[in-house]
Every structure is written in structure tokens, then in C-alpha cells.
Write a protein that holds these residues in place. Sequence first.
Motif: not given
Lengths: 410, 402
Positions: B332-341
Motif C-alpha cells: 500500500a505504501h510501495d514507492r514503485q507503485l506510488e511512482a506509477r500511480r
Amino acid sequence: MYGLEGYRIIDFGTAWAGPMSTQLLADMGAEVIKVETQGRLDGLRMGRPIVGDDIAGGDEGKWPNLQPAFHALNRNKLSITVDIKTEEGLALIRDLIKISDVVSDNFSPGVMDRAGLGYDDLVKIKPDIICVSLSGVGQYGPLRDATLYANTIMALSGLSSLIGYKDEPLLGMSAVAYGDANASIHAAFIIQAALYHRKMTGEGQRIDLAEAQMGSSLMGEALMDYFMNGRVAKPQGNRHPYMAPHNNYPCEGEDKWVSIAVKTDEEWQGFCEAIGNPAWCRDRKFADAKSRWENQEELDRRISEWTIGQENNDVMELLQAAGVAAVSCLNTEDQYFDPHFNERQSHIEIEHPLVGVESLYGIPWRLSETPGDIHRPAPSIGEHNDYVFGELLGKAKTEIERLVKAKVIY
Amino acid sequence: MLKKALSGLKIVEYGHFISAPYCAKLMADLGAEVIKIENPAEGGDEARRHGPFPGDVPHPEKSGLFLWLNANKKGIALDITSEAGRGVFHKLLKDADVFVANYPPLRSEELGIDYETLSKVNPQLIVTSISPFGQTGPYRDYKAYELNCQAAGGVSVASGDPDREPIALPMFQTYYQAGAAAAGATMTALLVRDKIGRGQHIDISEVEVPANNLVGQHLTTFIYRGLTGIRKGHQGGYFNYPTCCLPCKDGYICLVAPQVAQWKRFIELMGTPEWSKEPRYRDRREMAESYPDEVDALLIDWFKNYTKEEIFAMCMERHIPFAPVRTVDEVAHDRQLEARRFFVELDHPEAGKLKYPTTGYELSKTPVQLERAAPRLGEHNQEILGGRLGYTAEDIEKLTKK
């Protein structure tokens, strides 16, 4: 008529995720041309040969045409060999892409760009090209350059954190390479969606599929629970949030099991009757769904005592007749001999020139009018060089010979 | 406004729980119009009763599973088995490209959603039928839930300890696989429809999709070399050590190293301990087959000094393909997933603002878009039945009441 007749896909895929996605489309009749090179074999072309006692040299790629997994994942495809690092090799591929619809790869991010085969290069020579790239975590982002395989993709996705028995140390592993297969089936869908958009508008595009992210996307239930309640899901074994019994129970024979899942009171009654209404069935502890769920460990013990010593298929038939969801746990061998799987052609035989008749897994989607089939065994390396370079690109025989000699076609 | 890959496509869904709703979701997220029909007498889609619910309080408009699987869709409440309801249903289908449902064959006939019936209503219609065992074969009418589909599909025997009961992959993976296969097959039928001049029937089995796609590659290996793909606890299925999941300071690390050079780099990372120089720990196949637990213990000794993120960082730097086992909160807080919205926030009138996971692919010209929260039961009755099909308010009241 094939559903995808007339579509041509240039496939740089290796190992599993890429090749399986194009295999699904090849089964539907797309012409998939696998681009290979003798200089660097698809990992699945390496290993001990299927037939023969001479096993030396397998790991060095001595038997590229005799690998079982390769045969399965690359049926219906054509193979060409080109060294794209040579100027002429690259030109050949670019000429081929000009008469193609889709370019597919599952290299590490950046490899296609560096080879001069990235979307920005290709759109200049084929404006409506569709480029699809599968990779561990996608073409951009802080973890872009991580080297990942099916198991570590599962780990990063979060799915592995839920594999294990309840309240025990994590197992975190499955012999199913779910990360790859999950990426493949979604890739086959999204490539066709892009083809549909192109058919309607004339516009091509680039698709960036991140395999770990694709895995995370199938944890919606757990992620929503986290966002709603801050709860972090843990392994549950075979436990269901509200169904019980809900487990795999031991049967007669080595590693034989039957799965039994009960949802309604009606199913529970059917179950009790089918097993002869033993006294424990009437115990208050199992009177309703809630009490069955709360006492499921004892329930599991009782049911195991009943299943053990019976054939799992007998349990399946008895309970199914009573309206209970009981199904044998099948391994590959069980499936191969199972009457249902056989009637539905879950495996299909094809004649391979080097090994004779062999069985490959079937086609997982069935269309009534354009069903698709396995019409061609997996290609030997470079088997279709003459067709692709001669017929499709119109090169003269002498020119092809020259390119072979120059190790451009290699 | 951004373009959408499937804009203009009209899909009618009579789905419940996961497989058909997931199939339609994949298409809705690309811009297809999905009209989801729910039976008001049954309280609508059963996913509404599955949860998770905020504060664990059940509410039909607040089930996380339902909200997630049905965003971007329009919903009408209609009993398609009543005579009047069937009339409305058929009117909707006359104008639709695809109908998707997940009821077994016998139940489909009872509901009047079998292909023979629907193809007469609209011969151009693509009818996508998802069921546990498919439309044919001796187990056609067998009952099966997710656990049973994983059992027959060959998925379960691949997870768990070798001498204990097999365990299913988490949650509802065969339903998702069947839904994705159904969406792929539906696209094939849409691409070829104008060439053959008609729709067709698609038969998807929740057992067969995983049997072919997830474990099918073991078949050819089985034919030639015997059984593979059987569970080994925390060890994986490969021939060479390591393929396993081991504990570290704060969680677990997943280890694979198909290339010997990757393994050598890891030994170096550990500072080339004395044991690694012994012949006993040089044959990777022997280590995998004969004494993996012994080697595991040696590695855990080193791993326990580091967190999984420390190990991941050290490994990435040295091109060692190990990765942390991410827990749900870490995803839920993964920076890769965050970067990819990957997560998008949607507001729902009952459930409020929540983050939703999207999907694993990005399309450069026609991005996946999550625009509208899942429909409340019967939310679009007026728009679809009144506005589009021309029923009066009184008609609609009669058609949609419980």
C-alpha cells in the motif's frame, strides 16, 4: 477462420511471461514470429534434451529444439534467427516490423531502446505499431532496474506474504510461477484491446506491463481491507472468511486429497446425509454456519477421519450427488488421465518432427465460431528464416545465403 | 478528455462475486460502457455481502470487494426472470456488443441467459459464459467454489508442505484468472465479429484456465520426465539452490538465482564465509535436492542481521535477484507503485473516499481510468430504463422493486 487471422506479431519474448502471452494469441491464429539468435538462446532452449541419452552440453544450449517447456509455450509460432546487433540484422527486423501489427518483448527495461527497437524508433517507420513490454516492475520508477523472476515478482507483489498455513511461519512459495502466468493472460487481453482501439481509430500505442503490479492488482480485497481498517492480511491456509468446512482432506493413496467447501445450511444437510448422518453431525457445535466456522478445526478432524481410506474421486462423486462442492485435488498426471479434462481437450496432441507425437496443454478460452487450435509444433531455431526473409520480405535466395554467411541471419 | 481504448463498446453484465465482474471491470476500466444487472430480490451481487467492510460492519453499499470490482460500471436492479424484466433485459441486449455472466450451465438455462436463448435476441451478441467446469464434459454440473477450482485446476498441490494438506493460493485467484481469460477471449470475438458477420459463444472454465495457463507447462515435462510442480514448503520448484523464502531481521526474503554468477555474487556479498568454500556447498543441484535446510540455516544466520530492505538494496546494487516479501501494508505504501500511480482515490456516497488499486498495465494513448465509484443497487435505473429505453417512472417502479 481464426479469430486473429491476419495479425502479425514480432515476438522478442524469452522464458515464460512474454512467450505465453503471444502463445495465447498464436492459438487464435495470429502469426507470431519469434526473433531469436544463435548467439543468445532463449533460456527455455537450454537444458537436457527430451529424447536421447546424450545429455552433455544441455546447459550450453546443445539441444535447442528438444526442450519440453519450450515446446509448450511456443507452439503455433514461427522462428527466425537474426543478430540485431549488426546493422543489416537491425534493418531486416525493422523491415519486418513495417509489415507487422505488434512488437512484444519481456527484456529488462531499456534493452529494446538501446537496440534501436524502442517505441520511439518504431513509430517513425510504422506509425500505428503497438509495442508491448512486460517487465518485473515496469519501464519506469525507482525499482525499474531490479532483476526479477516469477517467484520474486510474487514476493514484491505482496501475494507471497499470504501463502502459508494459518498462524505458522510463512511459506511464501508456490511451484506455480504465478507472477509470469498472470502477466501473460492479462497481456493477451490488453494487446487485443489495443488492436481494437487501432481498428476503430487507426492509432497504435505503447503498453508497459509491470508483472509485480499486475499481481498486486489481484489483492484488491486485502488492499481495500487495509485502506478501510488498517488490517494487514496474513496467510490463512485454506480458511475462508465465513465458509466451513473449507479445506483439503486426506484420501487413500500417496498425496491424494479432496477439497470440500460448504457454504449453505442446505449443503451442510446434504453433506451430513451423504456421509450417513453420524452422531457428531448433530452436535450443537456444528449446528449453523457460524458455529461450524468457529469449530472448524474439530470439524476438519471429523471429516478427515471419514475421508481417509477412501478414493478421492469416490468422495467427489458421492458428495456432488448430494449437492456439495467436493472436488479432488489433481496434479498434472491426474489431469492427464481425468475423463473431464480429456473430453474437453485440456491437452492436445501434435506431431513434432523431432520427437513424434507429443501432448501440450490446451487452449484456455473456447470460442464457438473461431475456436483456434494447435496447428504447428514449436519451431526449431531459425526454421522459418526462408519464409520470413524470402516470402515476406522478398529477399532473393542468394541474398539470404550471403546474410547467413555474414552471420546476420544467425 | 483522454481517449479510451474500448469507448463505444456496450457490455451487459449479469455477474456475481468475482469472475464475470472482474472480466467486465477490465473492459470498463478501458472505457467500455458496462451495465451491471443485479437482482433486487437477492439483495444484488453477493460481493456486496462479502466485505471487507469499514469497521467490520456489514453494509451492502460498503463492501470493499464489491466497490473495487464494480467501479466504472452502471448498475440497474432488475429481476430478469419475471416476464416484464425479461422484456427489458432483451431490449438492453439488442443494443449490446457483449453479455457476460458466471452461472453454471443448468442455472443459466433457468435464468434464460444461455447462448441459445440470447443469440436469438441478438445474433451479433458475444455471450461470455464463465462457469467452474465449462459448458461440456462429465463434471459440467458439478458444484465448485474457489477452493475446489484451485484443487481441480492443479494449483493447490503446488503450495504447502509436502507431507501436509495442499493449500490454495490466497483469496480468489482462479476467479481472477478466469475473468482475465474471459476478457481476452471476448476481445478476440470482438476483433473477428465483422469478418464472420455474427457474435459467438465463449465458454470459460474456472478450473481449466489455471490448469492450462498456470500449471499447463508441467504437462510436457511430465510426459517426458515425470511429475513436477509439486509443493515443497518454503522451497520452490527449481533444480538448483536457491529457490526459497527465508526469514531475515524483520520479515522474509525470496531467493532465486538461475545463473550461477548471481549465486557467486551473493556468496561474495556475505563476505565469502568459510563454509562456502567447502565442496559440500558448491554443487547447487545437490544442495537443492539433498540438504536444502542445512544451507538455509547458514543463510539465515547472515540474513537475520539485516532488514529485508537493506538486503534488497545490497542485492540490487550487485545484480543479485533476491527480493523482499512485501506485506499488504508495504504494498500500500510501495514507492514503485506510488511512482506509477497504482492507487487512485474515489469518492462513494455511502463508503466515502477510499484508495483503490488499479491494474498492472499502462497504455500510452488510452490510459486506464478509474472515474466513477461502484453503482449503488439500482443507481442507474432511471438513466438506463427511463432515459434510454423510454420506460415511465411507474413502469420502472414496478420493474425494479424487490
